[in-house]
Motif scaffolding. Sequence first.
Motif, PDB file in Angstrom:
ATOM      1  N   ALA A  24      -0.130 -16.714  66.704  1.00  0.00           N
ATOM      2  CA  ALA A  24      -1.430 -16.030  66.773  1.00  0.00           C
ATOM      3  C   ALA A  24      -1.336 -14.786  67.649  1.00  0.00           C
ATOM      4  N   GLN A  68      -9.489 -20.685  63.507  1.00  0.00           N
ATOM      5  CA  GLN A  68      -8.851 -20.738  62.197  1.00  0.00           C
ATOM      6  C   GLN A  68      -8.085 -22.047  62.080  1.00  0.00           C
ATOM      7  N   ARG A  70      -3.102 -17.741  57.722  1.00  0.00           N
ATOM      8  CA  ARG A  70      -1.716 -17.579  58.202  1.00  0.00           C
ATOM      9  C   ARG A  70      -0.698 -17.945  57.116  1.00  0.00           C
ATOM     10  N   THR A 111      -6.563 -12.030  59.283  1.00  0.00           N
ATOM     11  CA  THR A 111      -5.957 -13.156  59.996  1.00  0.00           C
ATOM     12  C   THR A 111      -5.632 -12.750  61.434  1.00  0.00           C
ATOM     13  N   ARG A 128      -8.732 -12.478  63.713  1.00  0.00           N
ATOM     14  CA  ARG A 128      -9.142 -13.755  64.339  1.00  0.00           C
ATOM     15  C   ARG A 128      -8.259 -14.065  65.537  1.00  0.00           C
ATOM     16  N   ALA A 129      -6.939 -13.833  65.361  1.00  0.00           N
ATOM     17  CA  ALA A 129      -6.010 -14.091  66.467  1.00  0.00           C
ATOM     18  C   ALA A 129      -6.348 -13.206  67.667  1.00  0.00           C
ATOM     19  N   GLN A 163      -7.484 -13.726  72.012  1.00  0.00           N
ATOM     20  CA  GLN A 163      -6.516 -13.315  73.045  1.00  0.00           C
ATOM     21  C   GLN A 163      -7.270 -12.852  74.296  1.00  0.00           C
TER      22      GLN A 163
END
Lengths: 294, 294
Positions: A91, B76, B81, B101, B104-105, B109
């Motif tokens: 991620a 997710q 992924r 994708t 979302r990651a 963070q």
Amino acid sequence: MHNGIEYADMQLIAEAYDLLRQVAGYTPAEIADIFGTWNEGRLGSYLIEIAAEVLAHTDARTGLPFVDVVADAAGQKGTGRWTVQTALDLASPVTAIAQATFARAASGQRELRAAYAGLPGGTTPPLSRTEAARFTSQVEHALYASKVVAYDQGWKMIQDAAAEYGWKIDLAAVAGIWRGGCIIRAAFLDRIRAAYTADRDLVSLLSEEGFAREIGDAQVPWREVVASAARRGIPVPAFSAALAHYDTLRAGRLPAALLHGQRDSFGAHTYRRTDLDGAFHTNWARPGRPATEA
Amino acid sequence: MHNGIEYADMQLIAEAYDLLRQVAGYTPAEIADIFGTWNEGRLGSYLIEIAAEVLAHTDARTGLPFVDVVADAAGQKGTGRWTVQTALDLASPVTAIAQATFARAASGQRELRAAYAGLPGGTTPPLSRTEAARFTSQVEHALYASKVVAYDQGWKMIQDAAAEYGWKIDLAAVAGIWRGGCIIRAAFLDRIRAAYTADRDLVSLLSEEGFAREIGDAQVPWREVVASAARRGIPVPAFSAALAHYDTLRAGRLPAALLHGQRDSFGAHTYRRTDLDGAFHTNWARPGRPATEA
């Protein structure tokens, strides 16, 4: 990781070339000279140096610029792909590397390119020579800022991998190793080494004073270049991914909030709140009803 | 594949919301109304409908718009992924899905977002109400065009997978199946089904007359929206990836040519030419020397 970063760096240089050619109207030989000048400054690197060399080269058979004779489909051996696949598991958002990898893939999609050929593009007029010189300076800022973001994505991915797999990695030493005989070698890596030497737990290069100041100076021209490319129909997947990364991470609030709510609505995935700990679920069939703990 | 496309669609809707909120200055309730209107047109879909529902919802505890209370980090379960990792193996450029994708990651963070917080953004002034109404129409075009490209990426990936793995897939039937009870259900899928029913080997939705006409009408406002977002500092990773995909595939010549030359320069990977068959190598140490066959 080295090769993933290399993919991003090469794609960014290719986009800068495309902008200087198609928007500013320079010839490959003129762009070779511009890259030669950039190679003396903060963008100085083996990859800029050989880009200048390739652009300066005249094809012996045709007398045309070499870059107009070589096929415009870039091969790959799979290391960029491997980097991005691993990043997805972690991620870790290495979007410039991902866009660079997919740009190579897209360049080889012959049937798809034939299907899109002839679709309409941008309509804005070409630049004057004076405007072109100004635009060249903006592209230098955009390339540099995008490069800092791409390298920041790479170093952060190493940190994410170290955390996930329990590795002890000296991030300054990584920059020192790549400073040597590898393809991304550049004085720029000394800057990265210095940043991680000063703070071994640095989360982002953009927290370091020097990089932060440069990005501050670069961000308006960077935005103008991405906006020009969008309006003129020049593809800048990596420039725009780097800018979107910058704007995503600095945003006070992200629209991921809406998505987060939708996931509770269609899948009862529950949601977290900004004001309370815990997981919550709303009864969306009766929208007036208060949020209830799941 | 369904979920990969769903990730892209949700991210595009989230970016449209963010633009309407931050650039046009509308409240969540006003945007719920706009989405409600869009739901009656070509964007009509379950995902737009529940986006409107979430945006219209007031949080019972605080009295604030629900979207301002929910955490702005999207979870997710790994299907996006998985789609992107497979796409990388197939060299199928599903860039809108990849950017969704990674968005979302990135939203999750926390440390990285804290490091970037406070970095400078765009500087352009807010829109007047009249300009906001015009901008709303541009965003509708941009969302629709980006959605067509994202779905086109998805269907092309199914074709690439079918070719790679020797599957026989009825692409019209895929649209028919997803027309039912799944999350991307929408009248839009009838259009896709009709396109692949009329031509079962259609390479791209954009080759179909109706979609081509709509993209032709949408492309200028689409470019203006991506340019505005870049200048104003609103992150639009999926909008700009979709536009870059469009501009990459319709380009007569890609700067991948430069990259292709560089790979021969640093790695003697050889190159192909536009005018001759075969693999060639240039002796870059002596740039005047003619290209020689490898």
